[in-house]
Design a protein around this motif. Structure first.
Motif, PDB file in Angstrom:
ATOM      1  N   ILE A  53       0.666  -0.897   0.036  1.00 33.72           N
ATOM      2  CA  ILE A  53      -0.172  -0.399   0.007  1.00 33.72           C
ATOM      3  C   ILE A  53       1.122   1.126   0.331  1.00 33.72           C
ATOM      4  O   ILE A  53       2.046   0.998   0.673  1.00 33.72           O
ATOM      5  N   ASN A  54       0.650   2.095  -0.645  1.00 37.99           N
ATOM      6  CA  ASN A  54       1.391   3.403  -0.789  1.00 37.99           C
ATOM      7  C   ASN A  54       0.492   4.498  -0.402  1.00 37.99           C
ATOM      8  O   ASN A  54      -0.944   4.631  -0.816  1.00 37.99           O
ATOM      9  N   THR A  55       1.568   5.307   0.428  1.00 40.42           N
ATOM     10  CA  THR A  55      -0.190   6.813   1.061  1.00 40.42           C
ATOM     11  C   THR A  55       1.049   7.870   0.533  1.00 40.42           C
ATOM     12  O   THR A  55       1.494   8.135  -0.180  1.00 40.42           O
ATOM     13  N   ASN A  57       0.272  12.059   2.110  1.00 38.73           N
ATOM     14  CA  ASN A  57       0.498  11.991   3.272  1.00 38.73           C
ATOM     15  C   ASN A  57       0.946  13.639   3.004  1.00 38.73           C
ATOM     16  O   ASN A  57       1.212  14.495   2.208  1.00 38.73           O
ATOM     17  N   VAL A  93      -7.746   3.419  -5.572  1.00 41.69           N
ATOM     18  CA  VAL A  93      -7.751   3.867  -4.651  1.00 41.69           C
ATOM     19  C   VAL A  93      -9.010   4.079  -4.112  1.00 41.69           C
ATOM     20  O   VAL A  93      -9.620   4.512  -3.442  1.00 41.69           O
TER      21      VAL A  93
END
Length: 141
Positions: A53-55, A57, A93
């Motif tokens: 999972i990439n986020t 922020n 997503v």
């Protein structure tokens, strides 16, 4: 914007013929396979795959918070997520993303029953030991 870039790149040695196999993440593998003119293919192991999972922020107190929030809103939009999936094979997503079948079949799906749970903390705790063992046993250093 910062991103993590795996070094050494596992895909180029396969594409160039230096290596026969490499272990990598699906999206990058799909992208490099597409760009390799058939030199590299992508397979998934029968016993399961990891799901990364990439986020995105926003740092609290950022001087450019409004611009960053605007970018984040765009990056998480249906339009951008569909384009990202079509160009680089990252799974969208957003639930309303619509992908062509040719793309849908090449992106990871969080509902895939072949996904195995990975304890990332445990993995991080053991990584240095494994790296050292790899250096001694495989690289010979």
């Amino acid at each position: 914007m910062n991103t993590w870039e795996p070094v050494p790149d596992v895909y180029q040695p396969v594409i160039s013929g230096t290596s026969e196999f490499g272990v990598g993440w699906n999206a990058r593998a799909q992208y490099f396979s597409e760009e390799s003119d058939g030199a590299m293919g992508v397979v998934q192991p029968d016993d399961g795959i990891g799901f990364q999972i990439n986020t995105i922020n926003l740092v609290e107190g950022s001087e450019k918070a409004a611009a960053a929030q605007e970018f984040m809103n765009y990056a998480l939009s249906k339009e951008a997520q569909e384009s990202f999936a079509e160009a680089l094979f990252y799974a969208p997503v957003v639930s309303d993303a619509e992908l062509p079948e040719s793309v849908k079949d090449r992106v990871a799906d969080s509902a895939d029953p072949a996904i195995v749970d990975i304890d990332w903390i445990w993995l991080a705790d053991h990584r240095d030991d494994w790296t050292e063992q790899w250096r001694r046993s495989v690289i010979g250093g």
